[in-house]
Write an enzyme that holds these catalytic residues in place. Structure first.
Site, PDB file in Angstrom:
ATOM      1  CG  HIS A   1      -5.757  41.939 -15.384  1.00  0.00           C
ATOM      2  ND1 HIS A   1      -5.569  43.089 -15.212  1.00  0.00           N
ATOM      3  CD2 HIS A   1      -7.054  41.659 -15.381  1.00  0.00           C
ATOM      4  CE1 HIS A   1      -6.169  44.157 -15.045  1.00  0.00           C
ATOM      5  NE2 HIS A   1      -6.880  42.949 -15.499  1.00  0.00           N
TER       6      HIS A   1
ATOM      7  NE  ARG B   1      -6.110  48.467 -17.904  1.00  0.00           N
ATOM      8  CZ  ARG B   1      -6.121  47.315 -18.383  1.00  0.00           C
ATOM      9  NH1 ARG B   1      -5.965  47.055 -19.877  1.00  0.00           N
ATOM     10  NH2 ARG B   1      -7.117  46.081 -18.055  1.00  0.00           N
TER      11      ARG B   1
END
Lengths: 423, 220, 530
Positions: free
Chosen positions: C315, C335
């Site tokens: 990740h 994000r």
């Protein structure tokens, strides 16, 4: 508590408080005919002399602290009523192995009431609360009858006159919680709330029940007062052995032939209590240990047999006389099981206010149960020892300290028994 | 206590913090969590550690600072000088038993709740649970809501509960607040969550399956 | 990672209000992945020498464990207490609980053994949600297509259809167990769209979906009359029949006392989760402490075929600071909401919404080429620009990312005022034990569900499919495991261990290492030194 037997404990030896002449129940006429009320008469004539006499006698708090009772009296006597002053006669008596106050309340209620009224006169108290374990129905019944007799008699009226305002007697069944015996907790209950111990200061002597100056004394302490007043401090001091003054009601139980309440001179050696009065151990087994105090104290072992059972001598050995409860166990009785049982009592009794005490005692109790039932690991034992180091002094009251002291002492005297029980 | 990026320093530059974990003296770097400090100090038998971000509720500790002893989660607590730490044993099995599939409909839920959690109405308001909760949940109030039958609100109060069961350990009435909270959340979903979009899709799929079965029967 | 811009200097240089140039165009994705993605690192992959996957690619450190010596010998089992039970579930996360409940609902007596505490798992940390095709314009078919595409078409279509087809029924079952989900004002389940989804399909309970799921399943398991739970009881070996070809039980130990216990069963369900705590290629991990790949080791040793052993999900935004949260995730949602990635020089360097493997490689490139922010000799990262996000959308962090705010608050960090330092973190094992639609492995009597199983996600898993998989396949395996009514005399042996030892010796393998690992070395603190 299941440890409370509703059977009247056997009364072994008796000198003063449990003298047959005193054990007349709620029969005021019989009590007065054998000298009851004489102390009150003296106190009415000269209330100021009472405190001096009690001080001279070095009367201690017999509910477990051993703190000089007269010193607490002085604190309360020095305070002005706001607008009242309270005396709580503490008969909560709910710990394993202690069964003396119930005898005094049931068999000598007038002696207790006279002591309380004399005390109230001496320090200016107008509200007297007899705070009694709610499960002791016979003690409650005797006290109820006796108080009614006082209220109907001339004695209370005379005391009120001497005090200069009405003196009120109240019988208040306690909450049924062990923690309710803690002095600030008892004040909460008197005010009608759950008996959570309060933080100190303020001390009860300054701001107790409803903010009024409050004295809290154990039933046995109060029961001694009439005799000190009637027969003098010198007589009282002479009753004790060594540094001890007066007598003490020892609650003897466990693996002895004759369990019961024994009124012996303060300072009687443990050996005499167990072997002379208690008839020795069952099946003639050797003594293994004695849980004292009720039982939030260090253990006594055979090397302590000749120690004098008074507050100061036991404290010098790192132990505590407490309520005078002596739970005797012989070789063959398991320390781990007993300690687990008592820690369960403390865990059950912790009021919940302090995480340290509630979580601490509950954790100790659970780990001990695991060890006792063969499921414990070395880690469990280490955790217990670490908790014993961490927890003392962290509670608002002393419950956690007693719980730790008991366990710590068991570790100290019987390390192998804990190790052997491990999985 | 750490710290933000601005005060962070490269390890070794600031003096170590001295503390005790499970009875052993440990030196740790400032900013370390108690779990990190236990690893750093090689403390044995620390197995009650899990997610390391405060949601699994495993790393329960008792902490002593001065005369004050509190409880908390070790992965969310940071090293301090002279702090004493004891990792607690795993929580015991709950004393309350129910299977949600046994509940027929929701109309007797209040009676059932009080049968399963008879202690819940005996709260003595000592606030021990509130003090013990590492997530700042208003536990005592949540229990009161459940005891009053307000399960949706009670469950909402326990939204951030990570089931560390420290409140259970702190309750003198043995109420098991964490389980009361979870019970409240579960019955709320079990009896009241009936989303139209899901129900519609389930019905579509059921009919598709029936058609497939019919087709197969016809083939036979 | 000794180069890079020191933390204090980078922080002094950081401004939340400067204009930023867009990141340079991404010209050659394959080159970036090949150069920087850990799966592609030279020397990170080797070929397995023995076992069901002999000749297949495998991450090097994992290969070492798969081909390691066992912990126990037959003699160690002398006098070990024996427990007989219908179904043994190994693992106490979401998959294990779902399997145990399904088996118990089908009348089996179940023993659930878990290494740590029941519920102590990666499930509890899942924030995003669970995928299920329930919206009117969505369909099972679209879910299947999205999942296959996301996995680069390397997933097993049969497994993927089973997974997607179960979605709505899984939600129904979870709700009946008492799990809550966020709803729209009209009462529909609220759905979100996340990476790789062609339509909103992510059902959630704020950003605590995994926690909500886990605490409900944990309680259901604890309360179930037919399920016994052993905590702190890791499995150290499986048991096989006389010829070492059928799984008939397992050997468990206790972290508390180290004693071995034999469990004899009709079937064993492995639900041991992933392997982040092996810290493959030296990476931090988002995983919980018990994720040490034990299930893969046990399954491989008894002869089960595995797949995609060289494919892991890193990740991109694991926290690089503070240290106690190292590797812990900042959800992709941050994000998606618009937070940018900035290097130590204050520049953007990648389109933040590229696939995870690409963003991950780009961050590693920045760190490796000296443009990262250096915490100390071992730790570096880049900025995740949360203050800028907050400036553009006041209140967004507090409202939508409660879990992130709670975690950073504990550490005295306010992401609204200072950027978060992030670095790629080992997050998920894409492959695992080969299974069929019932979760059965290639070894009779042995099932594998959840992260330890492979074949569903191909070489890349979509957000929300993990929570679906653990319930869908957990329940399938639970049902299938009860169907096996083999009640014959049970001889339990370690024959499969000897089979593997033979093969290892013949292949000239060293056998110096032992497995399973059970706990990371840094956490073991001397408890695990058999």
């Amino acid at each position: 508590m299941e440890s409370l037997s509703m059977e009247m404990p056997r009364v072994g030896v008796s000198q003063v408080l449990l003298h047959p002449d005193r054990r007349v129940g709620a029969d005021m006429a019989r009590w007065r005919s054998s000298g009851g009320g004489a102390a009150l008469a003296r106190a009415i004539q000269n209330p100021a002399a009472v405190l001096a006499e009690v001080k001279q006698a070095d009367l201690r708090g017999l509910g477990g602290s051993g703190f000089p009772a007269w010193r607490k009296w002085e604190f309360v006597a020095a305070e002005a009523p706001k607008p009242d002053k309270y005396l709580i006669v503490n008969g909560n008596e709910d710990e394993p192995g202690t069964f003396k106050d119930r005898v005094l309340l049931e068999e000598t209620p007038h002696q207790v009431i006279e002591g309380a009224v004399v005390t109230a006169l001496a320090i200016g108290v107008n509200r007297v609360v007899f705070y009694t374990n709610p499960d002791l129905t016979r003690s409650l019944a005797a006290m109820k009858a006796a108080i009614e007799q006082w209220q109907a008699s001339d004695l209370l009226a005379q005391a009120s006159t001497a005090l200069g305002r009405p003196m009120e007697l109240q019988l208040l069944p306690g909450s049924g919680h062990y923690i309710g015996g803690e002095e600030t907790a008892s004040m909460e209950w008197v005010e009608g709330r759950f008996p959570f111990p309060r933080g100190k200061p303020p001390y009860p002597a300054q701001a107790g029940v409803h903010g009024c100056p409050t004295l809290i004394n154990n039933v046995e302490t109060i029961a001694n007062v009439p005799h000190i007043v009637a027969q003098g401090a010198a007589w009282f001091r002479a009753l004790g052995i060594g540094v001890g003054t007066g007598t003490k009601l020892y609650s003897l139980s466990g693996d002895v032939l004759h369990p019961g309440v024994f009124e012996l001179p303060m300072g009687t050696p443990l050996r005499e209590l167990i072997y002379t009065h208690g008839g020795g151990l069952l099946s003639g087994k050797p003594l293994k240990a004695v849980f004292t105090g009720g039982p939030s104290s260090t253990l006594l072992t055979p090397v302590d047999l000749d120690v004098a059972m008074d507050f100061d001598s036991l404290r010098a050995r790192g132990a505590n006389l407490g309520t005078g409860a002596m739970i005797v166990i012989s070789e063959g009785t398991g320390i781990v099981k007993r300690v687990a049982e008592y820690e369960r009592f403390f865990a059950h009794s912790s009021c919940g206010q302090c995480n340290s005490c509630k979580v601490g005692t509950a954790t100790m109790s659970r780990l001990l149960d695991r060890i006792d039932t063969g499921c414990g690991t070395a880690t469990d034992l280490t955790t217990l020892k670490n908790l014993c180091t961490m927890l003392p002094g962290s509670g608002r009251c002393h419950l956690i300290n007693g719980a730790v002291q008991l366990l710590d002492s068991a570790f100290h005297h019987f390390p192998d028994e804990f190790k052997q029980a491990l999985h | 206590m750490t710290t933000s990026n601005t005060t962070a320093t490269e390890s070794g530059q600031t003096p170590d913090v001295a503390l005790t974990i499970n009875g052993l003296a440990v030196n740790a770097h400032p900013g370390m969590s108690l779990v990190e400090a236990a690893w750093h100090g090689g403390v044995p038998q620390v197995t009650s550690v899990g997610c390391l971000e405060g949601v699994c509720g495993s790393c329960r500790v008792m902490l002593r600072r001065g005369k004050e002893v509190t409880v908390g989660l070790a992965c969310q607590t940071f090293v301090e000088d002279n702090i004493e730490v004891v990792f607690m044993p795993p929580a015991s099995a709950p004393q309350h038993h129910y299977e949600i599939s046994d509940f027929k409909d929701g109309w007797d839920i209040h009676a059932r709740f009080h049968k399963i959690f008879p202690e819940a109405s005996r709260c003595r308001h000592c606030h021990g649970c509130d003090k013990a909760c590492p997530k700042g949940i208003t536990v005592e109030n949540g229990v009161a809501l459940a005891a009053a039958g307000r399960y949706r609100e009670a469950g909402e109060a326990f939204f951030e509960c990570v089931m560390c069961e420290l409140c259970d350990a702190a309750c003198p009435e043995l109420i098991a607040p964490a389980h009361v909270g979870l019970f409240s959340r579960r019955v709320t979903a079990h009896f009241h969550l009936r989303p139209p979009n899901l129900i519609h899709r389930l019905e579509e799929l059921r009919q598709e399956r029936m058609e497939t079965c019919r087709d197969e029967d016809n083939k036979k | 990672m000794s180069n890079g811009i020191p933390l204090a200097e980078a922080l002094a240089r950081y401004r939340a209000d400067t204009d930023l140039a867009p990141p340079p165009a991404l010209t050659d994705i394959d080159a970036l992945l090949n150069a920087y993605h850990p799966d592609h690192l030279r020397d990170s992959v080797t070929k397995l020498a023995v076992g069901a996957n002999a000749g297949d690619n495998c991450q090097r450190e994992l290969a070492g464990l798969l081909q390691a010596e066992a912990f126990i010998d037959e003699a160690d089992l002398a006098g070990a207490p024996v427990t007989d039970i219908d179904v043994l579930v190994i693992g106490g996360g979401g998959a294990g609980c779902a399997a145990a409940l399904a088996a118990a609902e089908n009348g089996a007596r179940v023993l659930l053994a878990t290494k740590l505490r029941l519920g102590d798992s990666n499930t509890v940390m899942a924030e995003g949600g669970i995928q299920a095709a329930i919206e009117p314009d969505d369909s099972i078919q679209r879910h299947i297509q999205d999942t296959l595409r996301g996995g680069h078409h390397l997933g097993d279509p049969a497994l993927v259809s089973a997974l997607a087809g179960d979605g709505p029924e899984v939600l129904h079952w979870l709700i009946s167990q008492g799990m809550q989900f966020d709803q729209t004002p009209s009462g529909d389940l609220h759905t979100r769209r996340a990476g790789g989804m062609s339509t909103p399909r992510l059902v959630h309970c704020r950003d605590y979906t995994g926690l909500e799921m886990m605490r409900v399943l944990r309680e259901a398991v604890i309360q179930h009359r037919s399920i016994e739970v052993w905590e702190q009881s890791p499995a150290v070996e499986l048991l096989s029949n006389e010829v070492g070809q059928k799984c008939v039980g397992a050997v468990l130990t206790s972290l508390l006392d180290g004693q071995l216990r034999i469990v004899r069963t009709r079937s064993v369900i492995l639900a041991t989760g992933g392997l982040g705590r092996l810290h493959l290629n030296g990476f931090p991990t988002s995983n919980h402490l018990g994720a040490t790949g034990d299930g893969l080791v046990l399954a491989y040793r008894i002869g089960a075929r595995l797949c995609e052993l060289d494919s892991f999900q890193y990740h991109p935004t694991g926290l690089a600071h503070p240290s106690h949260l190292a590797g812990k995730l900042v959800t992709e949602g941050v994000r998606a909401a618009g937070a940018l990635l900035i290097n130590g020089l204050g520049q953007r360097f990648i389109d933040e919404l590229q696939p995870r493997d690409v963003v991950c490689a780009a961050i590693l490139r920045e760190c490796s080429e000296g443009r990262g922010v250096r915490v100390d000799d071992q730790h570096a990262g880049v900025w995740l620009d949360t203050p800028r996000l907050e400036r553009a959308n006041p209140g967004i962090l507090e409202q939508q990312f409660t879990s992130l705010m709670t975690r950073t608050h504990v550490a005295g960090i306010d992401p609204r005022r200072e950027p978060l330092l992030v670095h790629p973190t080992l997050h998920y094992q894409n492959g695992g034990a080969v299974i069929d639609v019932n979760g059965a492995t290639t070894v009779p009597g042995l099932y594998a569900v959840g992260e330890v199983a492979g074949g569903i996600h191909g070489r890349n898993r979509l957000m929300g499919n993990a929570l679906l998989e653990i319930i869908s396949f957990g329940r399938r395996a639970g049902v299938a495991a009860t169907a096996d009514r083999d009640r014959g005399p049970k001889k339990v042996t370690l024959e499969h261990v000897n089979n593997l030892r033979r093969a290892l010796t013949l292949a000239g393998m060293p056998m110096t290492q032992r497995a399973p690992q059970v706990l990371p070395a840094y956490a073991a603190g001397g408890i695990w030194n058999r």
